[in-house]
Design a protein around this motif. Structure first.
Motif, PDB file in Angstrom:
ATOM      1  N   PRO A  95       0.975   4.041   1.222  1.00  0.00           N
ATOM      2  CA  PRO A  95       1.780   2.813   1.032  1.00  0.00           C
ATOM      3  C   PRO A  95       0.929   1.550   1.075  1.00  0.00           C
ATOM      4  N   ASN A  96      -0.073   1.498   1.981  1.00  0.00           N
ATOM      5  CA  ASN A  96      -0.934   0.322   2.054  1.00  0.00           C
ATOM      6  C   ASN A  96      -1.782   0.170   0.795  1.00  0.00           C
ATOM      7  N   ILE A  97      -2.234   1.284   0.229  1.00  0.00           N
ATOM      8  CA  ILE A  97      -3.031   1.211  -1.001  1.00  0.00           C
ATOM      9  C   ILE A  97      -2.185   0.697  -2.160  1.00  0.00           C
ATOM     10  N   VAL A  98      -0.974   1.272  -2.302  1.00  0.00           N
ATOM     11  CA  VAL A  98      -0.088   0.856  -3.397  1.00  0.00           C
ATOM     12  C   VAL A  98       0.284  -0.621  -3.260  1.00  0.00           C
ATOM     13  N   PHE A  99       0.687  -1.029  -2.070  1.00  0.00           N
ATOM     14  CA  PHE A  99       1.116  -2.412  -1.874  1.00  0.00           C
ATOM     15  C   PHE A  99      -0.080  -3.360  -1.808  1.00  0.00           C
ATOM     16  N   GLY A 100      -1.268  -2.825  -1.469  1.00  0.00           N
ATOM     17  CA  GLY A 100      -2.478  -3.647  -1.550  1.00  0.00           C
ATOM     18  C   GLY A 100      -2.784  -4.017  -2.993  1.00  0.00           C
ATOM     19  N   ILE A 101      -2.637  -3.051  -3.892  1.00  0.00           N
ATOM     20  CA  ILE A 101      -2.820  -3.334  -5.330  1.00  0.00           C
ATOM     21  C   ILE A 101      -1.775  -4.346  -5.811  1.00  0.00           C
ATOM     22  N   LEU A 102      -0.521  -4.150  -5.355  1.00  0.00           N
ATOM     23  CA  LEU A 102       0.536  -5.102  -5.717  1.00  0.00           C
ATOM     24  C   LEU A 102       0.222  -6.498  -5.186  1.00  0.00           C
ATOM     25  N   ALA A 103      -0.318  -6.573  -3.961  1.00  0.00           N
ATOM     26  CA  ALA A 103      -0.665  -7.869  -3.373  1.00  0.00           C
ATOM     27  C   ALA A 103      -1.727  -8.582  -4.206  1.00  0.00           C
ATOM     28  N   ILE A 104      -2.740  -7.841  -4.656  1.00  0.00           N
ATOM     29  CA  ILE A 104      -3.800  -8.440  -5.480  1.00  0.00           C
ATOM     30  C   ILE A 104      -3.222  -8.966  -6.801  1.00  0.00           C
ATOM     31  N   TYR A 105      -2.344  -8.177  -7.416  1.00  0.00           N
ATOM     32  CA  TYR A 105      -1.738  -8.588  -8.682  1.00  0.00           C
ATOM     33  C   TYR A 105      -0.880  -9.845  -8.504  1.00  0.00           C
ATOM     34  N   LEU A 106      -0.022  -9.846  -7.493  1.00  0.00           N
ATOM     35  CA  LEU A 106       0.853 -10.997  -7.257  1.00  0.00           C
ATOM     36  C   LEU A 106       0.050 -12.228  -6.865  1.00  0.00           C
ATOM     37  N   LEU A 107      -1.011 -12.039  -6.094  1.00  0.00           N
ATOM     38  CA  LEU A 107      -1.833 -13.163  -5.676  1.00  0.00           C
ATOM     39  C   LEU A 107      -2.557 -13.785  -6.870  1.00  0.00           C
ATOM     40  N   TYR A 108      -3.037 -12.942  -7.763  1.00  0.00           N
ATOM     41  CA  TYR A 108      -3.732 -13.434  -8.960  1.00  0.00           C
ATOM     42  C   TYR A 108      -2.783 -14.277  -9.815  1.00  0.00           C
ATOM     43  N   ASN A 109      -1.548 -13.809  -9.997  1.00  0.00           N
ATOM     44  CA  ASN A 109      -0.596 -14.561 -10.804  1.00  0.00           C
ATOM     45  C   ASN A 109      -0.135 -15.826 -10.098  1.00  0.00           C
TER      46      ASN A 109
END
Length: 358
Positions: free
Chosen positions: A341-355
Motif C-alpha cells: 500500500p505504501n508503494i502504490v500510494f507513494g507513486i500516487l503521491a509523486i504523481y499528485l505532487l508533480y501536478n
C-alpha cells in the motif's frame, strides 16, 4: 524557521491533535454503549474499566491515527486554499517545495511519535485492552477452538493437537514425539488431552506410549494417565493477538522462537513487526497526498477536497487490510503485503505532487 513555517507547522500539529481529541471520545462512547451491559452484569471494578479505556485510547489512536492525520491535513490546507492564503504564499516568490517544507517537518514529528507509539506504548496498551476483553467481555461459549496445532516446544519435543478448546482446556488427537538428533526415541498419543488446573497435570485418555530402544519397540497403554509435559497449556492455545502485546525487541525474539517451533502464525506475527516501520513512513506519503489534493482552490470548496480525501483514505485502508489478511492466512510474503500500500500510494503521491506543483 520563518513565520510561514511556524504558521503551517502549528496548524498541522494543532489540527491533528484536535482531530484525535474529537474522534477518540466518540470511539470510547460507542464502545462503552456496546459493552456497558456486560460491564454492569459482571460487576467489573471501576479501576479495571478506567484502565481499559486508557488502553483503548492508545490502541485506537495507534490503529487509526494515519487516517486522522490525512483528514486533518486536508481540512486545514483546504481552508488555506479557500482563503487564498496559498496563492499569496506562492505569489510572494515561495516555491511549492519551500511551501511543503513545514508539512514535512510536522510529518517528521508525527512519524517519530508513531514510531515510539508502535514500538513501546501500543504493545502495552494492546495487552491490557485484549486481557480485559477476554477476561470480562467474552463468554466461554464464544471462545473459538484452535485447530491443527503443531509446535516444537523445545530442542527434542514436538506436539500436535487436532483441536483444543481454551475454555474447557480439552483437546483431541494429541501426540508428542521425542526426537534426539534424527532418531525418534518415543512417541505418546492419546484420543483426548485435558489440562487439570488444580493439580497442574495433563490427563490423557486412551494413552499409548511407543518407546524405541535397542532395535525393538516397547509399548505402554492405559485407559487414563495423569502426567506432566515440558510445555505450558498456552502452547496449545496460541493467542492470535500476542504479537501486538510485545515490544519490538521482545517481538523479534518471539518470532524466532515461533519459527523454531513451526508455528502456523508466523505470517500474522511478521505483519505486526513490519507495520511498526511502515506506519511512520505512511505519515509522509499521506501528508504529501493531502497537500497535493487540497492546495488548490476548487469550485466546490472544502467539501470536494474532503470527499476526495475520504475516498483515498478508504482505499488505503482497504489495501492495507486485504494484503494484511493475505499474509496472515496464506503464504503471501508479509513484507510485500505490508509495504505494497505504501508503494502504490507513494507513486500516487509523486504523481499528485508533480501536478500540484505545476
Amino acid at each position: 524557521m520563518k513565520i510561514l513555517d511556524w504558521y503551517i507547522l502549528k496548524r498541522y500539529l494543532f489540527t491533528f491533535l484536535m482531530m484525535l481529541l474529537l474522534f477518540i471520545p466518540i470511539g470510547i462512547t460507542v464502545n462503552l454503549a456496546e459493552k456497558i451491559g456486560k460491564i454492569l452484569e459482571r460487576e467489573v471494578p471501576f479501576a479495571a474499566v478506567a484502565q481499559y479505556y486508557l488502553d483503548f485510547t492508545i490502541y485506537f489512536a495507534n490503529l487509526l491515527f494515519p487516517i486522522f492525520l490525512f483528514l486533518s491535513v486536508i481540512w486545514f490546507t483546504s481552508k488555506l486554499a479557500n482563503n487564498t492564503e496559498i496563492v499569496a504564499f506562492l505569489s510572494s516568490g515561495v516555491s511549492f517545495w519551500r511551501f511543503l517544507r513545514p508539512y514535512m517537518i510536522g510529518a517528521t514529528i508525527v512519524a517519530a511519535f508513531a514510531l515510539l507509539l508502535g514500538l513501546y506504548l501500543a504493545p502495552k496498551a494492546s495487552k491490557g485492552f485484549n486481557q480485559f476483553k477476554y477476561e470480562y467481555l467474552k463468554n466461554n461459549a464464544n471462545v473459538v477452538q484452535t485447530s491443527n496445532i503443531f509446535r516444537q516446544v523445545n530442542d527434542t519435543d514436538y506436539i500436535y493437537v487436532s483441536n483444543f478448546n481454551p475454555a474447557t482446556k480439552v483437546g483431541s488427537n494429541f501426540s508428542l514425539e521425542h526426537v534426539v538428533g534424527n532418531e525418534l526415541k518415543y512417541k505418546i498419543t492419546a484420543n483426548n488431552i485435558r489440562y487439570v488446573e488444580e493439580d497442574s497435570v495433563y490427563r490423557l485418555s486412551t494413552y499409548t506410549k511407543r518407546k524405541f530402544q535397542d532395535n525393538r519397540e516397547v509399548l505402554e497403554t492405559t485407559r487414563r494417565k495423569d502426567t506432566v509435559f515440558p510445555f505450558d497449556v498456552k502452547d496449545l492455545t496460541p493467542e492470535e493477538y500476542i504479537a501486538e502485546t510485545l515490544q519490538y525487541d521482545e517481538l523479534i525474539d518471539f518470532i524466532e522462537k515461533e519459527k523454531q517451533r513451526g508455528s502456523s502464525n508466523i505470517g500474522r506475527y511478521e505483519v505486526v513487526k513490519y507495520k511498526k516501520w511502515s506506519l511512520p513512513v505512511s505519515v509522509f506519503i499521506l501528508t504529501i497526498i493531502a497537500v497535493a489534493v487540497s492546495s488548490k482552490k476548487r469550485r466546490g470548496g472544502m467539501g470536494v477536497n474532503l470527499a476526495f480525501g475520504i475516498s483515498i483514505a478508504m482505499i488505503y485502508v482497504f489495501f492495507d487490510k486485504i494484503f494484511g489478511v493475505m499474509a496472515e492466512q496464506s503464504s503471501f510474503n508479509p513484507i510485500v503485503a505490508v509495504w505494497f500500500p505504501n508503494i502504490v500510494f507513494g507513486i500516487l503521491a509523486i504523481y499528485l505532487l508533480y501536478n500540484a506543483k505545476r
